[in-house]
Scaffold this active site. Structure first.
Site, short mmCIF file in Angstrom:
data_model
loop_
_atom_site.label_atom_id
_atom_site.label_comp_id
_atom_site.label_asym_id
_atom_site.label_seq_id
_atom_site.Cartn_x
_atom_site.Cartn_y
_atom_site.Cartn_z
N TYR A 195 1.40 -0.91 0.40
CA TYR A 195 0.07 -0.25 0.35
C TYR A 195 0.89 1.09 0.19
O TYR A 195 2.16 0.92 0.53
CB TYR A 195 -0.55 -0.12 1.32
N ALA A 197 1.43 4.26 1.65
CA ALA A 197 1.89 4.62 2.89
C ALA A 197 2.94 3.36 3.54
O ALA A 197 3.46 3.55 4.71
CB ALA A 197 1.04 4.44 3.26
N LYS A 198 3.05 2.74 3.36
CA LYS A 198 3.99 1.71 3.30
C LYS A 198 5.58 2.16 3.79
O LYS A 198 5.67 3.11 2.70
CB LYS A 198 4.29 0.49 3.34
N ASN A 199 6.39 1.20 4.20
CA ASN A 199 7.44 1.20 4.07
C ASN A 199 9.03 1.22 2.67
O ASN A 199 8.63 2.53 1.95
CB ASN A 199 8.60 0.85 5.34
N LEU A 200 7.97 0.27 2.70
CA LEU A 200 8.22 -0.20 0.74
C LEU A 200 6.12 -0.09 -0.17
O LEU A 200 5.64 -1.25 -0.03
CB LEU A 200 8.69 -1.69 0.16
#
Length: 380
Positions: A195, A197-200
């Site tokens: 998604y 907004a995730k770190n990746l």
């Protein structure tokens, strides 16, 4: 306004490489099951330290496909139980329910907010088949404890690593030779979300499964493609869940900087840890338990306060955006109330009533972090 997360700023920091890569895919004429997806799957498998990675449409599908594969292989049957932390995002539970299995809600540790292994052991029954630790907020669960429990009772270990891309477990685990193991390589299988907004994060939905189990990987890949490994021949009642070429390309570009970005998140976390007046303000945080190291990639920086809503309004009045992860626990959601609404889960409920997430994305500046700290410290 200090944004909670500035995705536009993050994506701009990958230019022009990002746009060039997307343009190549756009002009290639090949958008699914192509070289870009195969390349990212290999890159992410290598990064996590597993031989297999299967891209999926999203993180919920990734978890669901793991359970569907275990059902198809006969390792799990309808009504079997999976122990899962009660304070997770609802998608974790939905993946279990969608496959005809039963989530058994386990209270978390009040200090780490991750699954309480000692409490999990009290929930094991003859129908228990798996334990599903969630690396909440970016902090790895007690995987040694989880593995010890799983070994004693013959359970599968399935990681929900949707918030823990790149987190490293620096210790030995049974059956794992390397003492520095990343999230995704700490159980029988793991699910990731990409998604945005995730770190990746991708530029839309995306997910992946990592595993050492070649049989599981083959079944997952087939189920995700309508239950087919050969065109128009369907072995399983599958679904359609594929990571497309555009998102895979974005993820390949961003993966090269993931460790650097995670290190920056830890720098910001340390600024918060060292400069917020925790005791005077009666604030708590998981950051103050166990120190700051590579086992936490700070997808979220949580603070806990009995005056959470007042604190959020105070920060908003000074143009600082925050979020709550999550305002309503799963067992109080309308979708799950009938089966779980009567459960008494005081630790989970306190977490959901008191948690507030501070900005911590990698391009947040020290000056902005300082403004956030100063504002919190003026909260009366």
């Amino acid at each position: 306004m200090i944004k909670y997360l500035d995705l536009q700023k993050i994506n701009a920091s990958f230019e022009p490489e990002l746009s060039d890569a997307l343009l190549r895919i756009s002009r290639s004429g090949w958008y699914l099951h192509g070289e870009a997806t195969a390349r990212f799957e290999q890159e992410f498998a290598d990064y996590c330290g597993t031989p297999h990675c299967i891209g999926t449409g999203n993180g919920l599908d990734a978890l669901t496909l793991i359970f569907l594969a275990y059902r198809e292989s006969g390792m799990m049957n309808a009504g079997d139980e999976v122990i899962v932390p009660a304070n997770t995002y609802i998608a974790t539970l939905l993946s279990i329910l969608r496959t005809g299995l039963k989530p058994v809600l386990c209270e978390p540790s009040s200090e780490t907010c991750n699954i309480d292994v000692a409490h999990a052991e009290t929930l094991i029954t003859p129908r228990t088949r798996a334990i599903l630790p969630v690396h909440l907020y970016g902090r790895l669960a007690d995987m040694q404890g989880v593995h010890d429990l799983a070994t004693r009772y013959g359970l599968k270990v399935i990681e929900d690593a949707a918030q823990a891309h790149g987190a490293i477990y620096n210790d030995s685990l049974q059956g794992r030779e390397n003492r520095s193991l990343r999230a995704g390589n700490l159980g029988d299988a793991a699910a990731f979300s990409f998604y945005p907004a995730k770190n990746l994060g991708a530029l839309g939905d995306g997910g992946a499964i990592t595993t050492h189990d070649a049989t599981l990987a083959a079944i997952v890949r087939s189920i995700a493609n309508y239950g087919s490994t050969e065109k128009y021949i369907h072995q399983y009642q599958g679904i359609n869940s594929r990571l497309d070429e555009l998102q895979a390309t974005v993820l390949s570009v961003k993966l090269s900087r993931l460790d650097k970005d995670n290190a920056r998140r830890r720098e910001i976390a340390r600024l918060y840890q060292e400069n917020i007046h925790w005791s005077r303000l009666e604030l708590r945080s998981t950051v103050n338990i166990g120190g700051i190291n590579e086992s936490n990639v700070f997808h979220i920086f949580p603070v806990f306060s009995s005056r959470r809503n007042e604190l959020q309004r105070h920060l908003a009045a000074h143009n600082i955006n925050t979020q709550i992860h999550y305002p309503i626990p799963p067992h109080h959601q309308e979708a799950l109330k009938q089966e779980y609404g009567m459960q008494q889960l005081p630790i989970t409920e306190r977490i959901h009533n008191e948690e507030l997430s501070l900005p911590i994305y990698p391009l947040l500046t020290n000056e902005e972090a300082g403004q956030i700290i100063d504002c919190i410290n003026t909260f009366a």
